[in-house]
Every structure is written in C-alpha cells, then in structure tokens.
Design a protein around this motif. Structure first.
Motif, PDB file in Angstrom:
ATOM      1  N   UNK A 211       1.010  -1.131  -0.099  1.00  0.00           N
ATOM      2  CA  UNK A 211       0.147   0.125   0.121  1.00  0.00           C
ATOM      3  C   UNK A 211       0.670   1.007   0.021  1.00  0.00           C
ATOM      4  N   UNK A 212       2.007   1.096   0.633  1.00  0.00           N
ATOM      5  CA  UNK A 212       2.986   2.151   0.661  1.00  0.00           C
ATOM      6  C   UNK A 212       3.391   2.563  -0.697  1.00  0.00           C
ATOM      7  N   UNK A 213       3.683   1.286  -1.185  1.00  0.00           N
ATOM      8  CA  UNK A 213       4.457   1.520  -2.702  1.00  0.00           C
ATOM      9  C   UNK A 213       3.124   2.147  -3.592  1.00  0.00           C
ATOM     10  N   UNK A 214       2.235   1.735  -3.530  1.00  0.00           N
ATOM     11  CA  UNK A 214       0.933   2.238  -4.345  1.00  0.00           C
ATOM     12  C   UNK A 214       0.796   3.664  -4.353  1.00  0.00           C
ATOM     13  N   UNK A 215       0.637   4.327  -3.186  1.00  0.00           N
ATOM     14  CA  UNK A 215       0.602   5.495  -2.885  1.00  0.00           C
ATOM     15  C   UNK A 215       2.016   6.545  -3.604  1.00  0.00           C
ATOM     16  N   UNK A 216       3.264   5.855  -3.213  1.00  0.00           N
ATOM     17  CA  UNK A 216       4.093   6.570  -3.547  1.00  0.00           C
ATOM     18  C   UNK A 216       4.189   6.744  -5.109  1.00  0.00           C
ATOM     19  N   UNK A 217       4.008   5.427  -5.858  1.00  0.00           N
ATOM     20  CA  UNK A 217       4.015   5.460  -7.046  1.00  0.00           C
ATOM     21  C   UNK A 217       2.739   6.140  -7.670  1.00  0.00           C
ATOM     22  N   UNK A 218       1.781   6.422  -7.168  1.00  0.00           N
ATOM     23  CA  UNK A 218       0.726   7.575  -7.486  1.00  0.00           C
ATOM     24  C   UNK A 218       1.186   8.807  -7.635  1.00  0.00           C
ATOM     25  N   UNK A 219       2.117   9.005  -6.484  1.00  0.00           N
ATOM     26  CA  UNK A 219       2.506  10.675  -6.124  1.00  0.00           C
ATOM     27  C   UNK A 219       3.639  10.697  -7.282  1.00  0.00           C
ATOM     28  N   UNK A 220       4.380   9.815  -7.526  1.00  0.00           N
ATOM     29  CA  UNK A 220       5.418   9.982  -8.565  1.00  0.00           C
ATOM     30  C   UNK A 220       4.999  10.181 -10.129  1.00  0.00           C
ATOM     31  N   UNK A 221       3.874   9.452 -10.334  1.00  0.00           N
ATOM     32  CA  UNK A 221       3.242   9.455 -11.671  1.00  0.00           C
ATOM     33  C   UNK A 221       2.692  11.013 -11.839  1.00  0.00           C
ATOM     34  N   UNK A 222       2.067  11.321 -10.871  1.00  0.00           N
ATOM     35  CA  UNK A 222       1.373  12.674 -10.867  1.00  0.00           C
ATOM     36  C   UNK A 222       2.508  13.484 -11.050  1.00  0.00           C
ATOM     37  N   UNK A 223       3.405  13.553 -10.530  1.00  0.00           N
ATOM     38  CA  UNK A 223       4.582  14.516 -10.667  1.00  0.00           C
ATOM     39  C   UNK A 223       5.113  14.448 -11.957  1.00  0.00           C
ATOM     40  N   UNK A 279      -8.599  14.137 -21.910  1.00  0.00           N
ATOM     41  CA  UNK A 279      -8.446  13.561 -20.406  1.00  0.00           C
ATOM     42  C   UNK A 279      -7.582  12.435 -20.378  1.00  0.00           C
ATOM     43  N   UNK A 280      -6.746  11.978 -19.431  1.00  0.00           N
ATOM     44  CA  UNK A 280      -5.845  10.962 -19.311  1.00  0.00           C
ATOM     45  C   UNK A 280      -5.958  10.568 -17.851  1.00  0.00           C
ATOM     46  N   UNK A 281      -6.300   9.460 -17.527  1.00  0.00           N
ATOM     47  CA  UNK A 281      -6.639   8.989 -16.048  1.00  0.00           C
ATOM     48  C   UNK A 281      -5.808   7.542 -15.681  1.00  0.00           C
ATOM     49  N   UNK A 282      -5.194   7.765 -14.280  1.00  0.00           N
ATOM     50  CA  UNK A 282      -4.446   6.798 -14.035  1.00  0.00           C
ATOM     51  C   UNK A 282      -4.671   6.352 -12.596  1.00  0.00           C
ATOM     52  N   UNK A 283      -4.599   5.092 -12.338  1.00  0.00           N
ATOM     53  CA  UNK A 283      -4.910   4.519 -10.991  1.00  0.00           C
ATOM     54  C   UNK A 283      -3.934   3.568 -10.583  1.00  0.00           C
ATOM     55  N   UNK A 284      -3.440   3.396  -9.518  1.00  0.00           N
ATOM     56  CA  UNK A 284      -2.707   2.517  -8.831  1.00  0.00           C
ATOM     57  C   UNK A 284      -3.248   1.794  -7.776  1.00  0.00           C
ATOM     58  N   UNK A 285      -2.908   0.436  -7.614  1.00  0.00           N
ATOM     59  CA  UNK A 285      -3.737  -0.513  -6.465  1.00  0.00           C
ATOM     60  C   UNK A 285      -2.784  -1.392  -6.164  1.00  0.00           C
ATOM     61  N   UNK A 286      -2.979  -2.375  -5.232  1.00  0.00           N
ATOM     62  CA  UNK A 286      -2.562  -3.427  -4.931  1.00  0.00           C
ATOM     63  C   UNK A 286      -3.413  -4.775  -5.189  1.00  0.00           C
ATOM     64  N   UNK A 287      -2.821  -5.860  -5.369  1.00  0.00           N
ATOM     65  CA  UNK A 287      -3.633  -7.008  -5.682  1.00  0.00           C
ATOM     66  C   UNK A 287      -4.882  -7.290  -4.926  1.00  0.00           C
ATOM     67  N   UNK A 288      -5.810  -7.598  -5.489  1.00  0.00           N
ATOM     68  CA  UNK A 288      -7.225  -7.822  -4.838  1.00  0.00           C
ATOM     69  C   UNK A 288      -7.911  -6.594  -4.148  1.00  0.00           C
ATOM     70  N   UNK A 299      -4.898   4.156 -17.863  1.00  0.00           N
ATOM     71  CA  UNK A 299      -4.009   3.147 -17.361  1.00  0.00           C
ATOM     72  C   UNK A 299      -3.998   2.856 -15.934  1.00  0.00           C
ATOM     73  N   UNK A 300      -4.246   1.465 -15.751  1.00  0.00           N
ATOM     74  CA  UNK A 300      -4.350   0.774 -14.366  1.00  0.00           C
ATOM     75  C   UNK A 300      -3.113   0.240 -14.046  1.00  0.00           C
ATOM     76  N   UNK A 301      -2.586   0.436 -12.712  1.00  0.00           N
ATOM     77  CA  UNK A 301      -1.242  -0.337 -12.232  1.00  0.00           C
ATOM     78  C   UNK A 301      -1.315  -0.949 -11.138  1.00  0.00           C
ATOM     79  N   UNK A 347       8.828   1.947 -14.161  1.00  0.00           N
ATOM     80  CA  UNK A 347       7.386   2.305 -14.036  1.00  0.00           C
ATOM     81  C   UNK A 347       7.104   3.538 -14.811  1.00  0.00           C
ATOM     82  N   UNK A 348       7.906   4.597 -14.520  1.00  0.00           N
ATOM     83  CA  UNK A 348       7.630   6.003 -14.923  1.00  0.00           C
ATOM     84  C   UNK A 348       8.104   5.974 -16.317  1.00  0.00           C
ATOM     85  N   UNK A 349       8.957   5.238 -17.157  1.00  0.00           N
ATOM     86  CA  UNK A 349       9.486   5.201 -18.464  1.00  0.00           C
ATOM     87  C   UNK A 349       8.233   4.421 -19.163  1.00  0.00           C
ATOM     88  N   UNK A 350       7.637   3.454 -18.623  1.00  0.00           N
ATOM     89  CA  UNK A 350       6.702   2.719 -19.131  1.00  0.00           C
ATOM     90  C   UNK A 350       5.258   3.543 -19.569  1.00  0.00           C
TER      91      UNK A 350
END
Length: 686
Positions: A211-223, A279-288, A299-301, A347-350
């Motif tokens: 969950x920590x990685x999901x939030x951090x990844x969301x913040x980095x993609x937003x930046x 518009x372009x929408x991205x979401x990040x989550x954890x399995x399940x 894009x779903x991650x 992930x950021x390059x992809x």
C-alpha cells in the motif's frame, strides 16, 4: 532547433544517448526500432524556450490532419496562458470560449446556475489534485474556510479522490487559487487534456508495504505528468514556485528522451504545445483491492511484490474509460486490458511511453473519439503494445497472476500499523455541509488530523490516537452520524455526480435525486421479499459522460432526458465487468414499474441466495429480463383469509410444548405434523 530538425529528431530510430541515466534490467531485453509508418500521428513540434515561448504546430504526414477547435485554442495559448491571463483582468463575470477551455487545465470549470432563468449568473467550480486522495491538515482547514467565504458553503468529495469547490466568482479566483497553493495544495491538471488525479487506495496503512508503494507510485506519476511550463504559478501566485522539490527519479524520467517521447528544448517536454487529445486517467492499486475502479482508467497499475515482500514491479492495464454519447453506437464505455509487466525501475518510463503513444496517435479531429480507449479499440492491443514498446525502448513482460478483486469501503475504525487509528466516514453523495462540515472541522482541527478521500466519495480521518477514539465517536454520534453497520448497504456503495443545477452537461438529477430513489429502490426490494440489508451497487449520473462510473454498477441510472434515466444492469459487486444498456428514457416517476418486476424476478429465480443482481441479470440475459418487465402483471396477491386458529386446552398445549422441545421443533410445526398424519390416515369421508 527549427521545425524540420525537430520532426527529423522525433522520427529518429537511433538509441544513442537516449537511454542515458535510465536504470536498465540485468536480464536481456528486446530493443524495438521506431517505425513511424504504423499510423498517421499528429506529431506536434515545440520551438523556442523561455517564459514567452512562441510555439508552432504541424502534422505528420505533410497533409495536415483536421483538428478540433479546442486543439487550436491549446496551440495558441502560450502553454496555457493566453487568453486567460487577459480575460481574468476584465470586469466580465465570465471568460471567453477559449479561456473556458484553457482554465480547465488550471483545475476549473466555468458554470452557471441553470435554475436561474433571467440571466446567466456565472461562477467557477474548482477541483483539487490529490494523488491517492491525501490531504494535509493544513489544506483541509483551508478548503473548509474557502467553501464558506468564497463558495456555496459545502465541500464536495469526488469519485477521483479530490475536492470540488462550487460557486467561486471570477473576481475571487486568484484569491482562492493562491490560497490552495500556499496551503500545499494544487488544482493544476485536475481538469483538461492531460493526466488527471492519480488514484490509489485511500487507507493509510503503514505496515503493509504494498500500500505504501501504491501511494508513492501514484505521487510520482502525478509529478511526472504535471505541466512544466509555469503558467499555473505565473497566473495564480505571480510566478512564485511554492511546491517542494520532486524526487530525482521523476526528474530523470521526464528528461530522458527515448525515441521521441520528449519535445527537445520545450517548456513542456512531454506534452508539447498541444498536450493530450483528451483527459487521461491513471490509478494504482495492490492485488485484490479494487476500491478505486482500476479497470475504468486509461492506465491501471498493480503493485507486484516478490516472495520476500520487496517491490518487484507492476502490472499495466490500458484502455479503460466511461464516457459515451446516448444512441451513438461507436461511443462506449470500455474496460482496460492487460498490456504487460514492467520491473520497478521502469514504471515511470513505461507510463510515459503510453502517454506518448496517445499523444501522437490519439484522434484530435473529433473529441468524442479522442480517449485512449478508442485508439486501442481501433488498433487492437497487440498493435498498441508494439507502438508503445517503441517509445519505451523495451518489450513488456507478461502480466503476473493476481488474486480475485474485492471492493473495500474502509468505513469504520481501523489500525494504521504505526500505533494510530483511522476512521472511515460515510458521506452521502460526497457532500460535506451543515453540522457535518462544522463537526469535521472541529475534529480535524482539534486533533491535528490529516485525511484521505476515497473513490466512493467518503472521508478517512487519519493519525488518530487511541485516547481520542471515544471523544471522536461522541462528536460524530451527536450529529447523527451512523455507525457503518447501521448504514443501508445501498448507500455504502452508491455514487452520484453533482449534476443539476450547476453542471452544464447534466440532463437530469443525480446528487439531489439519488437519496429518494435509493429509498424507493429499497422499498421495492422489501415489497418483493428481499431483505432490508440486501446489497446492490447503484450509481447515478446526470448525463452519459459517466463521472460516477455507472457502467460498472449492478444498476446504473444515467440521465437520458428531463426527469428520465437510461438504465444499465449487469455490473459486479467488485467492479470487474461492464453493465449493459437495459432500458432507455425511463421516467423518474415510473421507476417502480421497472424495479418491482426486476427485483421480483431476481428474488424468485436466483440460482442461490447469494447470487448478486448483476450476476443474475447476466445469467438470464437482458432480453429475458426485459420481457419479464414488459409482461409483469403485478405481484401475486395474498390470499384472503388464512389459517384459522385452533384452540386447545391448557394441558394439551403444555404436553405439545414438551414434545416439541424434545424434538427440537416448534409447537406449531409439531401440531401440523400430528394433524397431517391423522388426516392422511383417516378414512375418506362418504
């Protein structure tokens, strides 16, 4: 660099220097040469630099592709400045058509109250950008004050984990915007043709690294995908750059140009002068955990951890989107589909490669078809993957297997894993107003709490000490806030957009009409014999754009004319299947004529008691459902009269009671059994 040089550079197949600074996998990968013949991209070049950059645009091939009017506005906006910077200075209550489009990129929509008939009383809706729904204590209190001083006295929680502030006058825009910025918030990119708010599960777990990685990844993609040309800060805080520095890996990923992902020497290295087609929408989550409607995003991650509990990489899914237009068959909602797995360092390059593919190949002539989902639907996933790999410079690995998805509401009390608690508060339709608004401010201010906004328009109070729990419970109970177990399951999963009176796209009611319709749905369910706690995912929108993702609901109500809805059925409780169009233009006063037969059919023909309405609808088929509704003659009438009471003497009743207790049954059941046996064995009367 002149225009011809820029075009030549963008189509180069050479990799020399393009991977400088990029962390690569140790395992062998396939390098894919760029091939611009795959489609006819609108390749926009950026010329010049500095705060007053002059921009030009051209198309590849030589014959220019037709572009919509919004594309022209963007091209001539000097990177989102003009003519908004001039329109804000005049005395008019509204802004021009061009500025109406440009201000969206700054996080605002121009609106007017459609119930005021004499004239258009213009105002502006502001939407914040909160990756993963995270809101600091400072920002929450600032938004609360702004709502009272410059808005309509309420805050709106959105289905993408942000705030909306309605009713801001043009003369107050700069004050409100600068206040948001100076309180460590932002509205930049909350609307417009670029990456919107990046979603992630809102629960503040500190002891679950995924969950920590999901939030951090969301913040980095937003930046990574935030506009860079500076217009936002120039216009709202006079050029002062207030936000903190971004992580170095974000800067590196943005600046690394692989096969034309970037515009060289451009204030907007990823977006250029034209930004994205839509518009372009991205979401990040954890399995399940599908608390964010993963498959409705461009894009779903999904975070993938290895066997040792360390971050390994990410699954990528592409092509989701809800927007459509009534009765135009080649507009449709769509779920994202697997693209591939990437290692953690890529992930950021992809993501940037996916954005570049949509930027250069997405349609710009007709906005109705400009979302990524239409490009993928037109090309197919394999062609899309091939082109994206050219920008990525690698091939995608197969996606990793995942466990089943589950919707999580995160309502009620929970442990953060750092010794503190969180509390998920249900907010009807996401509207914070009245006593709830006042009490929430007192709680958040008194205990210095941060909050998170969920994709179901709810609020999570974070960082609560155990000693504060009872006091917070009492404060919420005092204003009638229900415990999660007492909330009707219909309300727990329901979503509704603001719709009338302010949204210019609304056809009928959503937020204002939803509470009464939910009560009618529950009454219809009870009438046919379904329990008062029977769950059903219901979502409302005032128009077909689908802001509340109604096409994922078990029962979706989509505005389809004044006081009428188009009904969609067949989604799932975990948001993994599209619903289907069921009926059109159902008048609001006639909804029971559809609800009662639908629910009666579900009640009487379920394969088992736990079969959800969405699963039932898809199993029996929409034509069968429609035929049942159309031929329904009403619920079976109860027979008049009923079993007569048979009086027995006290001694006999007590004897029956002892026998019934010994057999583990009731007196009624035992008496029925005895009498039935007697009747069956008695000689037939002549």
């Amino acid at each position: 660099m002149n225009l011809d040089m820029a075009l030549a550079a963008s189509s180069s197949s050479l990799f020399a220097g393009s991977l400088a600074g990029l962390s690569l996998n140790p395992d062998p990968v396939t390098r894919v040469p760029i091939d611009r013949t795959i489609g006819a991209p609108l390749r926009i070049s950026c010329v010049g630099g500095g705060s007053q950059v002059r921009s030009t645009a051209t198309a590849t091939p030589a014959t220019p592709t037709k572009r919509s009017q919004v594309e022209i506005f963007k091209e001539h906006s000097n990177f989102l400045r003009y003519p908004l910077n001039e329109d804000l200075l005049n005395e008019n209550a509204n802004v021009s058509e061009a500025s109406t489009q440009i201000i969206k990129f700054h996080g605002s929509y121009q609106q007017y109250d459609r119930e005021v008939k004499q004239s258009r009383n213009y105002s502006f809706m502001l939407r914040t950008k909160q990756p993963a729904g995270k809101v600091t204590n400072q920002l929450y209190l600032a938004m609360d004050e702004l709502a009272d001083e410059f808005g309509i006295g309420s805050l709106r929680l959105t289905t993408r984990q942000t705030f909306q502030l309605h009713g801001v006058l043009k003369k107050n825009l700069k004050t409100v915007m600068s206040t948001v910025i100076r309180n460590m918030g932002s509205t930049l990119g909350a609307c417009g043709d670029l990456n919107r708010n990046v979603m992630a599960p809102p629960v503040p777990y500190h002891d679950k690294p995924e969950y920590v990685h999901a939030v951090e990844t969301a913040e980095k993609i937003a930046a990574l995908l935030a506009p860079q040309a500076g217009a936002y800060y120039d216009m709202w805080v006079d050029g002062e750059k207030i936000m903190s520095a971004e992580p170095p890996d974000v800067t590196e990923a943005r600046n690394t140009n692989i096969n034309g992902t970037n515009f060289e020497n451009c204030p907007e290295p990823i977006y250029g002068v034209q930004f994205l087609p839509r518009k372009f929408k991205v979401a990040v989550t954890v399995p399940g955990d599908n608390s964010i409607d993963l498959f409705t995003n461009d894009v779903g991650i999904v975070v993938i951890m290895d066997d040792e509990g360390e971050l390994e990489g990410f699954n990528l899914y592409v092509g989701g989107g809800m927007g459509r237009t009534h009765r135009i068959q080649n507009t449709f909602p769509r779920l994202s589909e697997p693209l591939g797995f990437v290692p953690k360092e890529d992930i950021l390059y992809a993501v940037k490669a996916i954005v570049a593919t949509q930027r250069d190949y997405g349609r710009r002539d007709e906005r109705r078809y400009s979302r990524l989902k239409y490009l993928i639907d037109d090309w197919g996933i394999e062609k899309f993957k091939l082109v994206t790999e050219q920008y990525y410079g690698r091939t995608f690995h197969p996606v990793r297997d995942l466990p089943p998805w589950e919707f999580k509401s995160y309502l009620g009390w929970g442990e953060q894993g750092d010794g503190r608690l969180f509390y998920g508060l249900h907010v009807e339709n996401g509207r914070i107003k009245g006593e709830l608004k006042k009490t929430l401010r007192e709680i958040i201010e008194t205990y210095n709490l941060s909050v998170r906004i969920s994709a179901n328009q709810n609020l999570i109070l974070c960082d609560i000490r155990q000693a504060w729990k009872s006091k917070i419970n009492k404060s919420l109970a005092a204003i009638g806030v229900q415990l999660p177990r007492s909330i009707d399951p219909l309300n727990v999963t329901a979503l509704a957009c603001p719709a009338l009176p302010l949204c210019p796209l609304a056809i009928t009611e959503a937020e204002r009409g939803a509470p009464a319709i939910l009560e009618r749905i529950r009454a219809s369910m009870k009438k046919v014999g379904l329990g008062s706690k029977q769950p059903l995912v219901v979502r409302f929108t005032g128009c077909p754009n689908g802001c509340t993702r109604p096409y994922m609901a078990e029962l979706g109500l989509v505005g389809d004319g004044p006081n009428s809805y188009q009904l969609w059925v067949g989604g799932t409780t975990n948001q993994t299947r599209l619903a289907q169009t069921f009926m059109e233009k159902v008048k609001v006063q006639e909804l029971e004529k559809v609800f009662e037969p639908l629910f009666h059919y579900w009640k009487t023909e379920r394969s088992h008691e736990d079969e959800s309405f969405g699963d039932f609808a898809m199993r029996v088929g929409l034509e069968t459902l429609k035929n049942y509704v159309q031929t329904f003659e009403g619920l079976p009438k109860k027979k008049k009269g009923g079993p007569k009471i048979i009086n027995v003497n006290k001694d006999l009743y007590e004897a029956l009671g002892k026998m019934a207790e010994a057999e583990g049954t009731s007196v009624t059941n035992l008496a029925t059994k005895v009498l039935s046996s007697y009747v069956d064995s008695a000689p037939t009367a002549q």
